[in-house]
Motif scaffolding. Structure first.
Motif, PDB file in Angstrom:
ATOM      1  N   ILE A 100       0.831  -1.203   0.000  1.00 46.86           N
ATOM      2  CA  ILE A 100       0.000   0.000   0.000  1.00 46.86           C
ATOM      3  C   ILE A 100       0.866   1.253   0.000  1.00 46.86           C
ATOM      4  O   ILE A 100       0.538   2.266  -0.627  1.00 46.86           O
ATOM      5  N   GLN A 101       1.986   1.195   0.700  1.00 47.39           N
ATOM      6  CA  GLN A 101       2.851   2.368   0.861  1.00 47.39           C
ATOM      7  C   GLN A 101       3.383   2.904  -0.466  1.00 47.39           C
ATOM      8  O   GLN A 101       3.775   4.072  -0.559  1.00 47.39           O
ATOM      9  N   TYR A 102       3.407   2.082  -1.503  1.00 48.33           N
ATOM     10  CA  TYR A 102       3.991   2.499  -2.775  1.00 48.33           C
ATOM     11  C   TYR A 102       3.002   3.235  -3.680  1.00 48.33           C
ATOM     12  O   TYR A 102       3.406   3.786  -4.711  1.00 48.33           O
ATOM     13  N   PHE A 103       1.731   3.231  -3.318  1.00 48.93           N
ATOM     14  CA  PHE A 103       0.734   3.906  -4.137  1.00 48.93           C
ATOM     15  C   PHE A 103       0.613   5.372  -3.721  1.00 48.93           C
ATOM     16  O   PHE A 103       0.839   5.723  -2.555  1.00 48.93           O
ATOM     17  N   PRO A 104       0.265   6.246  -4.646  1.00 50.42           N
ATOM     18  CA  PRO A 104       0.136   7.665  -4.318  1.00 50.42           C
ATOM     19  C   PRO A 104      -0.897   7.893  -3.217  1.00 50.42           C
ATOM     20  O   PRO A 104      -1.948   7.242  -3.193  1.00 50.42           O
ATOM     21  N   GLN A 105      -0.596   8.803  -2.316  1.00 50.53           N
ATOM     22  CA  GLN A 105      -1.537   9.155  -1.266  1.00 50.53           C
ATOM     23  C   GLN A 105      -2.577  10.134  -1.804  1.00 50.53           C
ATOM     24  O   GLN A 105      -2.315  10.888  -2.735  1.00 50.53           O
ATOM     25  N   GLY A 106      -3.749  10.110  -1.191  1.00 51.03           N
ATOM     26  CA  GLY A 106      -4.775  11.092  -1.522  1.00 51.03           C
ATOM     27  C   GLY A 106      -5.681  10.723  -2.672  1.00 51.03           C
ATOM     28  O   GLY A 106      -6.531  11.536  -3.072  1.00 51.03           O
ATOM     29  N   MET A 107      -5.550   9.531  -3.253  1.00 56.51           N
ATOM     30  CA  MET A 107      -6.474   9.130  -4.309  1.00 56.51           C
ATOM     31  C   MET A 107      -7.865   8.958  -3.716  1.00 56.51           C
ATOM     32  O   MET A 107      -8.019   8.457  -2.597  1.00 56.51           O
ATOM     33  N   HIS A 108      -8.872   9.349  -4.479  1.00 58.65           N
ATOM     34  CA  HIS A 108     -10.219   9.302  -3.928  1.00 58.65           C
ATOM     35  C   HIS A 108     -11.263   9.053  -5.011  1.00 58.65           C
ATOM     36  O   HIS A 108     -11.025   9.254  -6.193  1.00 58.65           O
ATOM     37  N   ASP A 109     -12.406   8.580  -4.566  1.00 57.22           N
ATOM     38  CA  ASP A 109     -13.603   8.335  -5.376  1.00 57.22           C
ATOM     39  C   ASP A 109     -13.493   7.129  -6.307  1.00 57.22           C
ATOM     40  O   ASP A 109     -14.276   6.211  -6.201  1.00 57.22           O
ATOM     41  N   ILE A 124      -1.785   3.996 -13.240  1.00 53.99           N
ATOM     42  CA  ILE A 124      -2.929   4.391 -12.425  1.00 53.99           C
ATOM     43  C   ILE A 124      -3.685   5.515 -13.109  1.00 53.99           C
ATOM     44  O   ILE A 124      -3.102   6.523 -13.526  1.00 53.99           O
ATOM     45  N   LEU A 125      -4.991   5.362 -13.208  1.00 56.76           N
ATOM     46  CA  LEU A 125      -5.899   6.425 -13.610  1.00 56.76           C
ATOM     47  C   LEU A 125      -6.904   6.600 -12.483  1.00 56.76           C
ATOM     48  O   LEU A 125      -7.531   5.628 -12.046  1.00 56.76           O
ATOM     49  N   THR A 126      -7.066   7.836 -12.014  1.00 57.68           N
ATOM     50  CA  THR A 126      -7.894   8.062 -10.840  1.00 57.68           C
ATOM     51  C   THR A 126      -8.585   9.405 -10.929  1.00 57.68           C
ATOM     52  O   THR A 126      -8.136  10.319 -11.638  1.00 57.68           O
ATOM     53  N   TYR A 127      -9.671   9.554 -10.199  1.00 56.59           N
ATOM     54  CA  TYR A 127     -10.449  10.795 -10.235  1.00 56.59           C
ATOM     55  C   TYR A 127      -9.605  11.982  -9.795  1.00 56.59           C
ATOM     56  O   TYR A 127      -8.820  11.902  -8.843  1.00 56.59           O
ATOM     57  N   SER A 128      -9.811  13.114 -10.490  1.00 54.39           N
ATOM     58  CA  SER A 128      -9.093  14.334 -10.147  1.00 54.39           C
ATOM     59  C   SER A 128      -9.856  15.531 -10.690  1.00 54.39           C
ATOM     60  O   SER A 128      -9.911  15.731 -11.907  1.00 54.39           O
ATOM     61  N   GLY A 129     -10.481  16.303  -9.812  1.00 54.93           N
ATOM     62  CA  GLY A 129     -11.070  17.595 -10.163  1.00 54.93           C
ATOM     63  C   GLY A 129     -11.962  17.617 -11.372  1.00 54.93           C
ATOM     64  O   GLY A 129     -11.764  18.424 -12.281  1.00 54.93           O
ATOM     65  N   GLY A 130     -12.950  16.732 -11.437  1.00 50.06           N
ATOM     66  CA  GLY A 130     -13.851  16.685 -12.574  1.00 50.06           C
ATOM     67  C   GLY A 130     -13.310  15.920 -13.756  1.00 50.06           C
ATOM     68  O   GLY A 130     -13.890  15.955 -14.848  1.00 50.06           O
ATOM     69  N   GLY A 131     -12.230  15.214 -13.564  1.00 50.22           N
ATOM     70  CA  GLY A 131     -11.648  14.411 -14.634  1.00 50.22           C
ATOM     71  C   GLY A 131     -10.827  13.295 -14.063  1.00 50.22           C
ATOM     72  O   GLY A 131     -11.203  12.679 -13.060  1.00 50.22           O
TER      73      GLY A 131
END
Length: 762
Positions: A100-109, A124-131
């Motif tokens: 878990i420690q190797y993944f970016p912190q703060g990913m959400h939704d 990794i593709l993850t939600y960010s500010g409407g995109g």
């Protein structure tokens, strides 16, 4: 050694490691302690932490060439990682949180893992500010990621239209809009090797097709170069009143030259994933809707050579019930689908799980469909509804674990309260809450647990919510002897902020039997999410009540009664002027645990934000301000952390359980001396204590020690003083018959200092 002689017994001395209030105590996450189901089957991943609304992706975590499992829970933005042993035709995932420690912190939704640059490494593709943001996998000898872009853009003006916002009429690059509620389809839609995106538009019921032009422009598939190629992919419109679609829509809002020649209402929320159902290379689209429990599969009849003529010609609301042996997905509510090889047979299978934030199915909610045919022509067979989840401690939503020896065998068992299991059949509450009992069936040095009861003490049947005349939710237990009979009674907190008093009527040596004595006890009301703790905070040999609550502060109710007739009086609703609520948190959800560390009182607490808090400067300062460590040891197991501690494996070190909002529990083994140490001054001469181990009576010879202000205390391994006696003679006898089997600390103190010995009660 002959324990009947009066020679000095060679006992383990418990010595002081640090006199500082914040002497460091470390824990190591422990996943190997065995937990059994009620039928005796072993849970594969008992301490993995539970699932609520989870999203699944595959990735090689340990770089051994085998795709492992990445799980993201949108209720709390919690990551779980599982190593795949790669056994052919077997689901063989083993929980391993070290990645878990190797993944970016703060990913959400939402988080989806895909190889978007064709280098063979999953990104990794993850939600960010409407995109969506993109993180590139940079692993060489160890898993690592780097931010590629915080927002992936697409050319929204392929027609080069001149407009006030775009006076030059050239390309207009805007972030690809993806709602935080939705899950997009990220797949190679046109079969050219690069990844494209299907997502619902911001204003309507149409699916946008953002085509990746990496292959067309550069001849390689290593870029994120998107163009809005179709505002109405498939030429259908999602209906607002249900989760069906209207076929053959005119798509009047489309671009001038969509990839098929021949479009709004506010979008509320949908999940998308694609797969080829009929081996014709065109991708079908599967929709999940925010208000429904089923999938709708849309058949794409695009037969063009370059797959440029998407057209949905049929819909199936019973997907994947395309075989007699297959059940239609029915997950309350908002299902999302994930398509990857689950059982190591090189054929992709289907996993379905809810995509909601709360108020939806939170147990037995991950459906596994095994694919018995081919990835591009699947034959799905429903296998189970608790994929990986069936190997965990899983109590639904909000796990509240507490150590408690329920059967008086000297081994610490586990009681897990919870907010509840989602179950609309119970009525307006929508949830059913109970206490889960896990009995310690191991030994004093090697604990193991078996689930005995999912509704211990039958709490789910009691109308503890008096105003509502119904059961209550959010159960949080604490135990202590309140009526002076030497049997531990129970105080139970709930989500309404009330506490309830249960008397233990079992008798000596018997498993506890709890009877409700006073629901909504003494009118105590802390507002919401009451998490009580019985502990003698002011050292008057009477158990007090310290109650955590939704606000994040602690209420202190001093016991002004007696050891057999308690009476709790509110002293302060802000003990120590401390809180577990940060200024930007909605709630605090404190839950107190107190220990005696070398004579120093320390208060620990979980929190809504998931961190563990440590508070000091308590002794002699109950009316003052305590000191705060707001992220103790950086342990984080998910939001709404709930902790409990005890010494469970006879190594003299405190162990810890951490519950979380996902309904699971993590076990942390103490790896330094436990904070139940007692300060020792070597001016005190050696004592003789015998027999040890004992079945009940122990004899103490104080030898040459001075008796001025002398005292004998018995302390359990939670640091609680359970017996005090003034000493006036050199030889005394203590009766431990009323205490459970286990390890106790016997402390002698006088004006010159103190000594502590460990005594075993068999």
């Amino acid at each position: 050694m002959n324990f009947k002689t009066r020679i000095t017994v060679t006992l383990t001395l418990i010595t002081l490691l640090s006199t500082q209030v914040f002497g460091q105590v470390n824990f190591t996450r422990e996943d190997e302690i065995i937990v059994l189901k009620t039928n005796g089957d072993t849970l594969k991943n008992p301490w993995a932490g539970g699932f609520n609304s989870v999203q699944f992706s595959e990735i090689d975590l340990n770089l051994d060439g085998i795709k492992d499992l990445f799980v993201f829970d949108r209720t709390g933005n919690r990551i779980s990682t599982f190593i795949n042993s790669g056994e052919t035709n077997e689901v063989s995932y083993k929980h391993d949180p070290s990645f878990i420690q190797y993944f970016p912190q703060g990913m959400h939704d939402w988080v989806l893992l895909r190889d978007y640059n064709c280098d063979g490494k999953i990104d990794i593709l993850t939600y960010s500010g409407g995109g969506m943001a993109a993180y590139r996998n940079t692993s060489i000898s160890q898993l690592s990621f780097e931010l590629d872009t915080s927002l992936v853009h697409s050319d929204y003006n392929p027609d080069s239209i001149v407009s006030p916002s775009n006076p030059t009429g050239g390309p207009q690059f805007i972030n690809i809009y993806i709602s935080s509620t939705d899950i997009p389809a990220i797949d190679d839609i046109d079969g050219d090797g690069d990844l494209d995106v299907l997502t619902f538009s911001i204003l309507g019921s149409y699916v946008e097709y953002h085509k990746n032009l990496s292959m067309e422009r550069y001849g390689t598939c290593d870029s994120l170069d998107f163009q809005l190629t179709n505002k109405c992919w498939g030429f259908f419109k999602e209906n607002q009143s249900n989760n069906s679609v209207t076929l053959y829509d005119s798509c009047s809002v489309n671009i001038n030259n969509p990839e098929k020649l021949s479009g709004g209402n506010k979008h509320s929320g949908s999940t998308l994933f694609t797969l080829d159902m009929d081996a014709n290379n065109s991708k079908e689209l599967v929709l999940g809707d925010i208000s429904f429990s089923n999938f709708t599969m849309l058949t794409n009849s695009d037969s063009s050579p370059n797959l440029t003529e998407s057209l949905v010609t049929a819909q199936d609301s019973l997907f994947p019930q395309n075989n007699n042996s297959t059940l239609a997905t029915d997950i309350e509510i908002f299902p999302a689908g994930y398509y990857f090889d689950v059982n190591n047979d090189n054929v992709k299978d289907l996993i379905a799980a809810p995509n909601c934030y709360n108020g939806c199915k939170n147990s037995d909610n991950v459906w596994y469909y095994k694919n018995n045919n081919a990835t591009n022509n699947p034959d799905f067979v429903y296998t189970n509804n608790a994929f990986v989840q069936d190997g965990m401690i899983e109590v639904g939503e909000g796990a509240h674990p507490v150590f408690f020896d329920y059967n008086s065998d000297g081994l610490m068992d586990i009681i897990v309260g919870s907010y509840g299991i989602y179950d609309p059949s119970v009525g307006a509450l929508l949830y059913q809450s109970g206490l889960w009992l896990y009995e310690n069936i191991g030994t004093t040095s090697n604990p193991s647990y078996q689930l005995i009861d999912t509704d211990y003490a039958n709490i789910s049947t009691m109308n503890l919510d008096i105003a509502g005349s119904r059961p209550t939710l959010g159960l949080s237990p604490t135990f202590g002897d309140l009526d002076g009979d030497n049997y531990l009674d129970m105080i139970l907190g709930d989500y309404n902020g009330f506490i309830h008093y249960f008397t233990n009527t079992a008798g000596a040596g018997n498993p506890a039997v709890f009877s409700i004595t006073n629901p909504e006890y003494l009118g105590v009301d802390v507002g919401a999410n009451a998490t009580p703790l019985l502990y003698d905070l002011n050292n008057d040999n009477l158990l007090d009540l310290i109650i955590g609550k939704k606000l994040g502060t602690f209420s202190y109710y001093r016991n002004v009664g007696t050891s057999s007739v308690p009476n709790f009086s509110l002293t302060t609703d802000s003990l120590g002027k401390i809180t577990t609520r940060r200024f930007y948190d909605f709630n605090g959800n404190s839950n107190p645990v107190i220990i005696d560390s070398a004579g120093t009182t320390i208060l620990y607490s979980g929190a809504q934000n998931g961190f563990i808090y440590k508070f000091g400067d308590i002794d002699g300062n109950l009316n003052g301000k305590f000191s705060t460590d707001s992220s103790y040891l950086d342990i984080w197991e998910g939001i709404n952390s709930y902790i409990t501690t005890a010494e469970v494996n006879n190594d003299g070190k405190l162990d810890m359980l951490v519950g979380n909002y996902s309904g699971g529990v993590a076990f942390y083994k103490g790896d330094t001396a436990a904070p139940v140490t007692i300060k020792e001054n070597n001016i005190v001469a050696e004592l003789s204590i015998y027999p040890n181990p004992t079945n009940g009576l122990i004899h103490i010879d104080l030898g040459i020690n001075d008796l001025h202000n002398a005292k004998i205390s018995v302390i359990d391994l939670l640091g609680k003083t359970i017996y005090n006696q003034r000493v006036t003679t050199k030889k005394i006898t203590l009766n431990l018959n009323s205490y459970a089997k286990g390890i106790y600390l016997v402390k002698f103190s006088n004006n010159t200092g103190s000594k502590v010995y460990k005594v075993i009660k068999e």
